[in-house]
Design a protein around this motif. Structure first.
Motif, PDB file in Angstrom:
ATOM      1  N   LEU A 114       0.852  -1.192   0.000  1.00 57.16           N
ATOM      2  CA  LEU A 114       0.000   0.000   0.000  1.00 57.16           C
ATOM      3  C   LEU A 114       0.883   1.236   0.000  1.00 57.16           C
ATOM      4  CD1 LEU A 114      -2.781   1.399   0.225  1.00 57.16           C
ATOM      5  CD2 LEU A 114      -2.578   1.186   2.726  1.00 57.16           C
ATOM      6  N   GLY A 115       0.838   1.995  -1.073  1.00 58.01           N
ATOM      7  CA  GLY A 115       1.644   3.200  -1.168  1.00 58.01           C
ATOM      8  C   GLY A 115       1.598   3.768  -2.572  1.00 58.01           C
ATOM      9  N   GLN A 116       1.995   5.024  -2.700  1.00 53.16           N
ATOM     10  CA  GLN A 116       2.017   5.670  -4.014  1.00 53.16           C
ATOM     11  C   GLN A 116       3.159   5.048  -4.824  1.00 53.16           C
ATOM     12  OE1 GLN A 116       2.994   7.269  -6.692  1.00 53.16           O
ATOM     13  NE2 GLN A 116       2.774   9.478  -6.431  1.00 53.16           N
ATOM     14  N   PRO A 117       2.852   4.383  -5.948  1.00 48.80           N
ATOM     15  CA  PRO A 117       3.893   3.644  -6.666  1.00 48.80           C
ATOM     16  C   PRO A 117       5.099   4.464  -7.080  1.00 48.80           C
ATOM     17  CG  PRO A 117       1.720   2.988  -7.442  1.00 48.80           C
ATOM     18  CD  PRO A 117       1.510   4.157  -6.530  1.00 48.80           C
ATOM     19  N   PHE A 118       4.889   5.747  -7.433  1.00 48.34           N
ATOM     20  CA  PHE A 118       6.001   6.568  -7.894  1.00 48.34           C
ATOM     21  C   PHE A 118       6.951   6.966  -6.763  1.00 48.34           C
ATOM     22  CE2 PHE A 118       3.000   8.162 -11.421  1.00 48.34           C
ATOM     23  CZ  PHE A 118       3.388   7.134 -12.265  1.00 48.34           C
ATOM     24  N   GLU A 119       6.502   6.841  -5.525  1.00 48.52           N
ATOM     25  CA  GLU A 119       7.379   7.193  -4.404  1.00 48.52           C
ATOM     26  C   GLU A 119       8.435   6.118  -4.147  1.00 48.52           C
ATOM     27  OE1 GLU A 119       5.026   8.184  -1.005  1.00 48.52           O
ATOM     28  OE2 GLU A 119       3.987   9.824  -2.025  1.00 48.52           O
ATOM     29  N   ARG A 120       8.191   4.908  -4.651  1.00 48.96           N
ATOM     30  CA  ARG A 120       9.153   3.807  -4.587  1.00 48.96           C
ATOM     31  C   ARG A 120       9.494   3.391  -3.155  1.00 48.96           C
ATOM     32  NH1 ARG A 120      10.411   0.708  -9.206  1.00 48.96           N
ATOM     33  NH2 ARG A 120       9.573   1.932 -10.951  1.00 48.96           N
ATOM     34  N   LEU A 121       8.535   3.529  -2.247  1.00 52.23           N
ATOM     35  CA  LEU A 121       8.783   3.155  -0.861  1.00 52.23           C
ATOM     36  C   LEU A 121       8.797   1.645  -0.660  1.00 52.23           C
ATOM     37  CD1 LEU A 121       6.578   5.828   0.961  1.00 52.23           C
ATOM     38  CD2 LEU A 121       9.032   5.891   0.498  1.00 52.23           C
ATOM     39  N   ASP A 122       8.278   0.901  -1.644  1.00 45.17           N
ATOM     40  CA  ASP A 122       8.296  -0.562  -1.531  1.00 45.17           C
ATOM     41  C   ASP A 122       9.696  -1.129  -1.692  1.00 45.17           C
ATOM     42  OD1 ASP A 122       8.289  -1.457  -4.755  1.00 45.17           O
ATOM     43  OD2 ASP A 122       7.346   0.450  -4.325  1.00 45.17           O
ATOM     44  N   GLY A 123      10.581  -0.379  -2.359  1.00 40.65           N
ATOM     45  CA  GLY A 123      11.969  -0.797  -2.506  1.00 40.65           C
ATOM     46  C   GLY A 123      12.201  -1.994  -3.407  1.00 40.65           C
ATOM     47  N   VAL A 124      11.214  -2.384  -4.188  1.00 44.23           N
ATOM     48  CA  VAL A 124      11.327  -3.580  -5.028  1.00 44.23           C
ATOM     49  C   VAL A 124      12.151  -3.284  -6.284  1.00 44.23           C
ATOM     50  CG1 VAL A 124      10.027  -5.209  -6.470  1.00 44.23           C
ATOM     51  CG2 VAL A 124       9.184  -4.586  -4.198  1.00 44.23           C
ATOM     52  N   LYS A 125      13.087  -4.161  -6.586  1.00 43.67           N
ATOM     53  CA  LYS A 125      13.853  -4.129  -7.831  1.00 43.67           C
ATOM     54  C   LYS A 125      13.501  -5.394  -8.595  1.00 43.67           C
ATOM     55  CE  LYS A 125      16.183  -0.323  -6.940  1.00 43.67           C
ATOM     56  NZ  LYS A 125      16.003   0.913  -7.739  1.00 43.67           N
ATOM     57  N   ALA A 126      12.823  -5.244  -9.710  1.00 40.24           N
ATOM     58  CA  ALA A 126      12.330  -6.405 -10.446  1.00 40.24           C
ATOM     59  C   ALA A 126      12.940  -6.480 -11.833  1.00 40.24           C
ATOM     60  CB  ALA A 126      10.805  -6.359 -10.534  1.00 40.24           C
ATOM     61  N   GLU A 127      12.857  -7.671 -12.423  1.00 38.27           N
ATOM     62  CA  GLU A 127      13.361  -7.876 -13.779  1.00 38.27           C
ATOM     63  C   GLU A 127      12.452  -7.228 -14.811  1.00 38.27           C
ATOM     64  OE1 GLU A 127      14.432 -11.635 -16.751  1.00 38.27           O
ATOM     65  OE2 GLU A 127      13.934 -11.996 -14.643  1.00 38.27           O
ATOM     66  N   ALA A 128      11.191  -7.034 -14.442  1.00 40.30           N
ATOM     67  CA  ALA A 128      10.228  -6.427 -15.363  1.00 40.30           C
ATOM     68  C   ALA A 128       9.259  -5.565 -14.570  1.00 40.30           C
ATOM     69  CB  ALA A 128       9.466  -7.495 -16.145  1.00 40.30           C
ATOM     70  N   GLU A 129       8.699  -4.544 -15.235  1.00 39.65           N
ATOM     71  CA  GLU A 129       7.736  -3.653 -14.587  1.00 39.65           C
ATOM     72  C   GLU A 129       6.560  -3.398 -15.522  1.00 39.65           C
ATOM     73  OE1 GLU A 129       8.489  -0.643 -12.058  1.00 39.65           O
ATOM     74  OE2 GLU A 129      10.451  -1.332 -11.338  1.00 39.65           O
ATOM     75  N   ILE A 130       5.371  -3.347 -14.932  1.00 41.55           N
ATOM     76  CA  ILE A 130       4.165  -2.936 -15.642  1.00 41.55           C
ATOM     77  C   ILE A 130       3.606  -1.732 -14.900  1.00 41.55           C
ATOM     78  CG2 ILE A 130       1.844  -3.585 -16.393  1.00 41.55           C
ATOM     79  CD1 ILE A 130       2.752  -6.508 -16.319  1.00 41.55           C
TER      80      ILE A 130
END
Length: 576
Positions: A168-184
């Motif tokens: 739960l969070g604003q996706p553009f703030e990047r608070l989740d800290g996830v680094k993925a091989e792909a993004e949608i």
């Protein structure tokens, strides 16, 4: 898959249909014995409904749901969301199933995917279900700032036996800290972001914004991927506007995207194919990881019959017997629906990414025709006069007839515009600056694109208190001395091929509009004066034919009025 809906459809009247999908998924999660943590009110609403006499029907629907394999459960959930009343939450949560499957196939084989915003949920679940069927593992993360959307995501994942973390969070703030091989990233269209300070500094730097200027979701989505996902393949959903606007952060976002060399493809998406309730044209931008610098970009028209069919309601639907992923291959193309465009050509077009600009089937035909003549830019042969809004004055002594595209008659001449604006002495100068004169050519550049008309010789002169101007949806093209006869210019601009070409150059999410630079630089073939004189003569003969046609119409009308029952019926506006 409709069995689940057929059971719960009977719950109409016992609950809000907007709440039904979440309640069904909560019931399913309880039956599985794995109720995820929620942030909204779904669990409380389920508890309240569990005391209702209609609750057993919800239980039966959940049991039927669980009797299906995960892929069929996802199809059943799609039916439920399609048929329940589509409130604001659902409209920004769920995209069409065929399109979601196509997006998921593009991401096939990746080990991790970060999905941002509600519209990315359906592709995320398709990826998870497909990976489970293939016995593969994929690390899925879903991010959205709406608690109810996140609840639906968590409940759907559990119900489909898909492992997916929900943040739960604003996706553009990047608070989740996830680094993925792909993004949608499928953000809401045109979302105005007033709190630029909440965005990471790196994102703002890519846009040159730094906490100031107008920020909207789509260019921010591009900068977000450039700044925070350099090693990821990415898909970004955008509306038409950010692809062509020449002001603000949209320009900066396109510049950085092209400069980074990461733009792999642009899919032109017809309205309704991906987003059910959005009646506007959209696009998908496909980005490759850093290191795969691209010197060509593949533009593809997904409205072509190769990719699309029409539903019973006339809506575009993605065909599943061909895949969008195939269009990302490096194989050469010789098809009408796609084209590999060199980056220098995109730069020549001011880095505008509107697909129709590069996929036009008319440009080559016009170019071949123009090769027979001397060619000049439109601005060389006419003065372009762009109208401004006139100040209205109810007590004004001057009457201005304002022309619209609908005032162009079938013979090509403007008829007297019915719209009248009163202006006073103070607004007269502005009105005179855009007054129509004999021999002017007018063209519509907003809304209805490419409607062309000629101003007749009997238009009111410069001294008249009542005169004609054009509205802001049109432009005046006033031929320069020694340039081109108005009849010749009219004939070329009003041709079917040119009309189609002008529409491919226009852009706009809802209301189409023409870029002034494109209009000024429009190549115009200039015949010799001898040829133009013949064109004028042929045009005059056609006007004689139109006058004869009008005479025949009046004669036919008179004959009809003398026959039964028309001769005996009273006129529509008679007092009797």
């Amino acid at each position: 898959m409709k069995e689940v809906w057929e059971i719960i459809a009977g719950l109409r009247g016992t609950m809000s249909m907007d709440e039904l999908p979440a309640l069904l998924l909560v019931e399913v999660a309880h039956k599985i014995g794995n109720v995820p943590e929620t942030h909204g009110g779904a669990l409380q609403k389920w508890k309240n409904f569990s005391a209702d006499k209609a609750y057993p029907q919800l239980q039966a629907a959940a049991q039927t749901f669980l009797g299906l394999p995960p892929r069929d459960r996802l199809a059943a959930l799609d039916v439920v969301l399609e048929n329940s009343h589509r409130g604001k939450l659902v409209d920004h949560l769920w995209i069409a199933s065929p399109a979601a499957q196509q997006i998921a196939q593009i991401m096939e084989g990746v080990s991790s995917v970060r999905c941002a915003f509600g519209w990315s949920l359906h592709p995320a679940l398709q990826i998870g279900v497909a990976a489970a069927e293939a016995g593969d593992e994929v690390d899925l993360c879903f991010v959205d700032q709406n608690p109810e959307v996140c609840d639906m995501a968590a409940l759907a994942a559990v119900s489909l036996e898909v492992t997916m973390s929900v943040f739960l969070g604003q996706p553009f703030e990047r608070l989740d800290g996830v680094k993925a091989e792909a993004e949608i990233s499928l953000p809401p269209f045109g979302w105005k972001m007033d709190k630029a300070a909440a965005l990471p500094r790196e994102t703002l730097e890519w846009l040159g914004a730094m906490q100031s200027g107008r920020l909207t979701s789509e260019p921010v989505a591009i900068a977000d991927i450039l700044a925070h996902a350099p090693q990821a393949q990415a898909i970004i959903g955008v509306s038409a506007g950010p692809l062509f606007r020449m002001v603000g952060v949209e320009v900066a976002a396109r510049d950085e995207l092209i400069n980074a060399g990461r733009l792999q493809a642009v899919f032109d998406v017809p309205s309704g194919m991906i987003y059910h309730e959005t009646g506007i044209a959209t696009a998908l931008l496909v980005m490759s990881p850093v290191g795969e610098k691209r010197d060509i970009v593949r533009f593809t028209d997904l409205s072509d019959p190769h990719f699309a069919s029409r539903s019973s309601r006339g809506r575009y639907e993605a065909r599943l017997d061909v895949t969008w992923a195939e269009m990302l291959s490096n194989s050469a193309l010789e098809v009408d629906y796609a084209r590999d465009v060199p980056v220098p050509e995109i730069e020549e077009q001011d880095r505008i990414l509107t697909p129709s600009r590069y996929l036009s089937r008319t440009a080559a035909k016009l170019s071949a025709f123009n090769d027979r003549y001397e060619v000049k830019e439109l601005s060389e042969i006419v003065e372009l006069i762009r109208p401004v809004a006139l100040p209205k004055d109810e007590d004004g002594e001057y009457l201005v007839h304002e022309t619209a595209p609908s005032d162009v008659g079938e013979d090509g001449f403007l008829t007297e515009p019915p719209k009248i604006i009163k202006v006073g002495r103070g607004g007269l100068r502005k009105a005179r600056n855009q007054q129509l004169e004999p021999g002017d050519v007018v063209i519509s550049v907003k809304g209805t694109i490419g409607r062309v008309g000629l101003v007749p010789d009997d238009v009111p002169d410069r001294n008249a208190d009542t005169f004609w101007t054009v509205g802001q949806s049109m432009m005046i093209l006033r031929p320069r001395r020694g340039g081109m006869l108005p009849e010749a210019l009219y004939e070329y601009l009003s041709s079917e091929l040119m009309h189609e070409h002008l529409n491919t150059l226009a852009g706009g999410a809802v209301i189409q509009a023409f870029n002034m630079k494109d209009l000024k630089s429009l190549p115009i073939p200039v015949p010799t004066m001898e040829e133009q004189a013949k064109i004028r003569e042929e045009f005059a003969k056609r006007q004689d034919a139109f006058r004869e046609l009008e005479r025949l119409r009046q004669e036919i009308g008179a004959m009809k009025a003398k026959s039964w029952p028309h001769r005996d019926l009273p006129p529509l506006n008679s007092a009797d």
